[in-house]
Design a protein around this motif. Sequence first.
Motif, PDB file in Angstrom:
ATOM      1  N   VAL A 145      -9.059  12.574   6.716  1.00  0.00           N
ATOM      2  CA  VAL A 145      -8.623  11.217   6.382  1.00  0.00           C
ATOM      3  C   VAL A 145      -7.933  11.291   5.037  1.00  0.00           C
ATOM      4  O   VAL A 145      -8.532  11.734   4.043  1.00  0.00           O
ATOM      5  CB  VAL A 145      -9.807  10.236   6.332  1.00  0.00           C
ATOM      6  N   GLY A 146      -6.666  10.901   4.998  1.00  0.00           N
ATOM      7  CA  GLY A 146      -5.924  11.125   3.762  1.00  0.00           C
ATOM      8  C   GLY A 146      -4.908  10.053   3.453  1.00  0.00           C
ATOM      9  O   GLY A 146      -4.478   9.272   4.318  1.00  0.00           O
ATOM     10  N   ASP A 147      -4.517  10.042   2.210  1.00  0.00           N
ATOM     11  CA  ASP A 147      -3.406   9.236   1.734  1.00  0.00           C
ATOM     12  C   ASP A 147      -2.116   9.813   2.337  1.00  0.00           C
ATOM     13  O   ASP A 147      -1.994  11.014   2.527  1.00  0.00           O
ATOM     14  CB  ASP A 147      -3.379   9.339   0.204  1.00  0.00           C
ATOM     15  N   GLU A 148      -1.140   8.956   2.643  1.00  0.00           N
ATOM     16  CA  GLU A 148       0.121   9.476   3.170  1.00  0.00           C
ATOM     17  C   GLU A 148       0.863  10.334   2.155  1.00  0.00           C
ATOM     18  O   GLU A 148       1.663  11.192   2.544  1.00  0.00           O
ATOM     19  CB  GLU A 148       1.017   8.326   3.652  1.00  0.00           C
ATOM     20  N   HIS A 149       0.599  10.140   0.869  1.00  0.00           N
ATOM     21  CA  HIS A 149       1.182  11.024  -0.150  1.00  0.00           C
ATOM     22  C   HIS A 149       0.708  12.455   0.065  1.00  0.00           C
ATOM     23  O   HIS A 149       1.344  13.405  -0.389  1.00  0.00           O
ATOM     24  CB  HIS A 149       0.785  10.555  -1.553  1.00  0.00           C
ATOM     25  N   ASP A 150      -0.417  12.611   0.733  1.00  0.00           N
ATOM     26  CA  ASP A 150      -0.946  13.929   1.061  1.00  0.00           C
ATOM     27  C   ASP A 150      -0.562  14.315   2.487  1.00  0.00           C
ATOM     28  O   ASP A 150       0.231  15.239   2.717  1.00  0.00           O
ATOM     29  CB  ASP A 150      -2.465  13.922   0.896  1.00  0.00           C
TER      30      ASP A 150
ATOM     31  N   ARG B 148      14.128  10.977   3.967  1.00  0.00           N
ATOM     32  CA  ARG B 148      13.647   9.906   3.098  1.00  0.00           C
ATOM     33  C   ARG B 148      12.414  10.353   2.308  1.00  0.00           C
ATOM     34  O   ARG B 148      12.240   9.969   1.152  1.00  0.00           O
ATOM     35  CB  ARG B 148      13.330   8.656   3.924  1.00  0.00           C
ATOM     36  N   ALA B 149      11.567  11.159   2.933  1.00  0.00           N
ATOM     37  CA  ALA B 149      10.367  11.629   2.247  1.00  0.00           C
ATOM     38  C   ALA B 149      10.730  12.492   1.039  1.00  0.00           C
ATOM     39  O   ALA B 149      10.080  12.405  -0.020  1.00  0.00           O
ATOM     40  CB  ALA B 149       9.483  12.407   3.208  1.00  0.00           C
ATOM     41  N   LYS B 150      11.735  13.310   1.172  1.00  0.00           N
ATOM     42  CA  LYS B 150      12.173  14.138   0.039  1.00  0.00           C
ATOM     43  C   LYS B 150      12.813  13.266  -1.044  1.00  0.00           C
ATOM     44  O   LYS B 150      12.611  13.484  -2.241  1.00  0.00           O
ATOM     45  CB  LYS B 150      13.137  15.207   0.517  1.00  0.00           C
ATOM     46  N   LYS B 151      13.573  12.264  -0.624  1.00  0.00           N
ATOM     47  CA  LYS B 151      14.251  11.390  -1.579  1.00  0.00           C
ATOM     48  C   LYS B 151      13.261  10.561  -2.388  1.00  0.00           C
ATOM     49  O   LYS B 151      13.439  10.351  -3.597  1.00  0.00           O
ATOM     50  CB  LYS B 151      15.221  10.477  -0.832  1.00  0.00           C
ATOM     51  N   TYR B 152      12.191  10.089  -1.724  1.00  0.00           N
ATOM     52  CA  TYR B 152      11.236   9.190  -2.374  1.00  0.00           C
ATOM     53  C   TYR B 152       9.875   9.849  -2.596  1.00  0.00           C
ATOM     54  O   TYR B 152       8.864   9.164  -2.694  1.00  0.00           O
ATOM     55  CB  TYR B 152      11.069   7.928  -1.513  1.00  0.00           C
ATOM     56  N   GLY B 153       9.858  11.170  -2.706  1.00  0.00           N
ATOM     57  CA  GLY B 153       8.593  11.888  -2.836  1.00  0.00           C
ATOM     58  C   GLY B 153       7.741  11.460  -4.005  1.00  0.00           C
ATOM     59  O   GLY B 153       6.509  11.486  -3.931  1.00  0.00           O
ATOM     60  N   SER B 154       8.372  11.057  -5.105  1.00  0.00           N
ATOM     61  CA  SER B 154       7.613  10.643  -6.289  1.00  0.00           C
ATOM     62  C   SER B 154       7.525   9.128  -6.438  1.00  0.00           C
ATOM     63  O   SER B 154       6.979   8.629  -7.434  1.00  0.00           O
ATOM     64  CB  SER B 154       8.255  11.239  -7.551  1.00  0.00           C
ATOM     65  N   ASP B 155       8.015   8.405  -5.464  1.00  0.00           N
ATOM     66  CA  ASP B 155       8.004   6.937  -5.521  1.00  0.00           C
ATOM     67  C   ASP B 155       6.597   6.421  -5.217  1.00  0.00           C
ATOM     68  O   ASP B 155       5.993   6.814  -4.223  1.00  0.00           O
ATOM     69  CB  ASP B 155       8.991   6.384  -4.492  1.00  0.00           C
ATOM     70  N   PRO B 156       6.052   5.534  -6.067  1.00  0.00           N
ATOM     71  CA  PRO B 156       4.733   4.957  -5.781  1.00  0.00           C
ATOM     72  C   PRO B 156       4.688   4.224  -4.441  1.00  0.00           C
ATOM     73  O   PRO B 156       3.616   4.095  -3.834  1.00  0.00           O
ATOM     74  CB  PRO B 156       4.508   3.979  -6.948  1.00  0.00           C
ATOM     75  N   GLU B 157       5.845   3.749  -3.962  1.00  0.00           N
ATOM     76  CA  GLU B 157       5.921   3.048  -2.684  1.00  0.00           C
ATOM     77  C   GLU B 157       6.424   3.992  -1.578  1.00  0.00           C
ATOM     78  O   GLU B 157       7.144   3.587  -0.664  1.00  0.00           O
ATOM     79  CB  GLU B 157       6.821   1.824  -2.811  1.00  0.00           C
ATOM     80  N   PHE B 158       5.999   5.228  -1.654  1.00  0.00           N
ATOM     81  CA  PHE B 158       6.420   6.266  -0.712  1.00  0.00           C
ATOM     82  C   PHE B 158       6.271   5.830   0.738  1.00  0.00           C
ATOM     83  O   PHE B 158       7.193   5.979   1.541  1.00  0.00           O
ATOM     84  CB  PHE B 158       5.591   7.529  -0.982  1.00  0.00           C
ATOM     85  N   SER B 159       5.116   5.285   1.088  1.00  0.00           N
ATOM     86  CA  SER B 159       4.854   4.943   2.486  1.00  0.00           C
ATOM     87  C   SER B 159       5.811   3.887   3.006  1.00  0.00           C
ATOM     88  O   SER B 159       6.247   3.943   4.170  1.00  0.00           O
ATOM     89  CB  SER B 159       3.406   4.466   2.645  1.00  0.00           C
ATOM     90  N   ARG B 160       6.132   2.921   2.176  1.00  0.00           N
ATOM     91  CA  ARG B 160       7.073   1.894   2.607  1.00  0.00           C
ATOM     92  C   ARG B 160       8.486   2.450   2.675  1.00  0.00           C
ATOM     93  O   ARG B 160       9.256   2.148   3.603  1.00  0.00           O
ATOM     94  CB  ARG B 160       7.025   0.691   1.659  1.00  0.00           C
ATOM     95  N   ARG B 161       8.844   3.283   1.711  1.00  0.00           N
ATOM     96  CA  ARG B 161      10.199   3.828   1.644  1.00  0.00           C
ATOM     97  C   ARG B 161      10.535   4.714   2.848  1.00  0.00           C
ATOM     98  O   ARG B 161      11.647   4.678   3.354  1.00  0.00           O
ATOM     99  CB  ARG B 161      10.354   4.650   0.362  1.00  0.00           C
ATOM    100  N   ILE B 162       9.574   5.511   3.306  1.00  0.00           N
ATOM    101  CA  ILE B 162       9.888   6.428   4.414  1.00  0.00           C
ATOM    102  C   ILE B 162      10.076   5.676   5.722  1.00  0.00           C
ATOM    103  O   ILE B 162      10.599   6.239   6.694  1.00  0.00           O
ATOM    104  CB  ILE B 162       8.793   7.500   4.588  1.00  0.00           C
ATOM    105  N   ARG B 163       9.708   4.399   5.760  1.00  0.00           N
ATOM    106  CA  ARG B 163       9.875   3.577   6.956  1.00  0.00           C
ATOM    107  C   ARG B 163      11.130   2.713   6.898  1.00  0.00           C
ATOM    108  O   ARG B 163      11.415   1.986   7.850  1.00  0.00           O
ATOM    109  CB  ARG B 163       8.638   2.694   7.158  1.00  0.00           C
ATOM    110  N   GLU B 164      11.869   2.777   5.820  1.00  0.00           N
ATOM    111  CA  GLU B 164      13.086   1.995   5.657  1.00  0.00           C
ATOM    112  C   GLU B 164      14.277   2.857   6.089  1.00  0.00           C
ATOM    113  O   GLU B 164      14.650   3.808   5.411  1.00  0.00           O
ATOM    114  CB  GLU B 164      13.261   1.565   4.198  1.00  0.00           C
ATOM    115  N   VAL B 165      14.858   2.533   7.223  1.00  0.00           N
ATOM    116  CA  VAL B 165      16.011   3.279   7.715  1.00  0.00           C
ATOM    117  C   VAL B 165      17.239   2.792   6.975  1.00  0.00           C
ATOM    118  O   VAL B 165      17.566   1.599   6.981  1.00  0.00           O
ATOM    119  CB  VAL B 165      16.190   3.097   9.228  1.00  0.00           C
ATOM    120  N   GLU B 166      17.927   3.704   6.319  1.00  0.00           N
ATOM    121  CA  GLU B 166      19.066   3.320   5.456  1.00  0.00           C
ATOM    122  C   GLU B 166      20.376   3.337   6.244  1.00  0.00           C
ATOM    123  O   GLU B 166      20.517   4.042   7.217  1.00  0.00           O
ATOM    124  CB  GLU B 166      19.145   4.282   4.264  1.00  0.00           C
TER     125      GLU B 166
END
Length: 274
Positions: A141-146, A256-274
């Motif tokens: 069971v983990g954080d998505e950052h992990d 997107r995960a590589k682009k926002y890897g250090s973003d505190p809102e990582f989980s939301r960002r990886i779900r935003e299709v640009e």
Amino acid sequence: MSKQVLLSAVLLISALFCSYRFIWLRPSQDRNWSPDLAVLAHADIDQNFITIHNVRNFAYRSETDYTPGYYDKTFDLQKIKKAYYAVVPFGSVPGIAHTFMSFEFENDEFVAISIEVRKQVGEDYSIPRGLVKPYELIYVVGDEHDIVKLRTNYRQGEEVRLYPVKATKSDLQAIFMDYMNRVNQLYDKPEFYNLFTKTCTTDIVDVVNRATSYHIPLSYKYFLPAFSDEYALDQGLLDTNLSIEEARKYYSINERAKKYGSDPEFSRRIREVE
């Protein structure tokens, strides 16, 4: 010695070995576990409030170089919003993939659950060995950052496709609760991983079939989970109208995960299709 006698002897020895593995060998919690799999999660359940202990949140510098981290977090089952089904194909082996689920709650709270073999220090995963139960089973069971970022940003050759699941709120609640019960079962009593009956994908199917009104028919795609997204789409379990070819491209999140890897809102960002 004739070839027939030699073959019979080999088969007999193999049968005895497998019998030993399946009948007398017992799973254990007490082994020299790999550090990333050493700590088991467990949950306290108080009606709609579920407090998960030991949510994994490692800080990775590479796949094998990390700072361990865990935290406890309470989730309100009434605030569950969505579930996601992740498929991570292993490019070098056609049909083989890892699968896991992640859950979204209100206020951009996410938690992922990855069903894995619990490897010991220096141990690698081997499919043939998985046939005879050498590995214990673990629900990480983990954080998505992990759980997510480990695969998108640090492991080589792994593409993560994160699909939204089509389910009612009551079904989401039932699935999440069933997961928590399984987490607690494994915390109290270890079980073996088995390549046919207890894997990342077969256990997900078991959870869905057990907790909801869905009945996912048996398919060879359970055992070739790189195709399980196609099967889930055919069964109406993915919340998309795209074809499987379009969906695999649309829900691939590595870039997107590589682009926002250090973003505190990582989980939301990886779900935003640009």
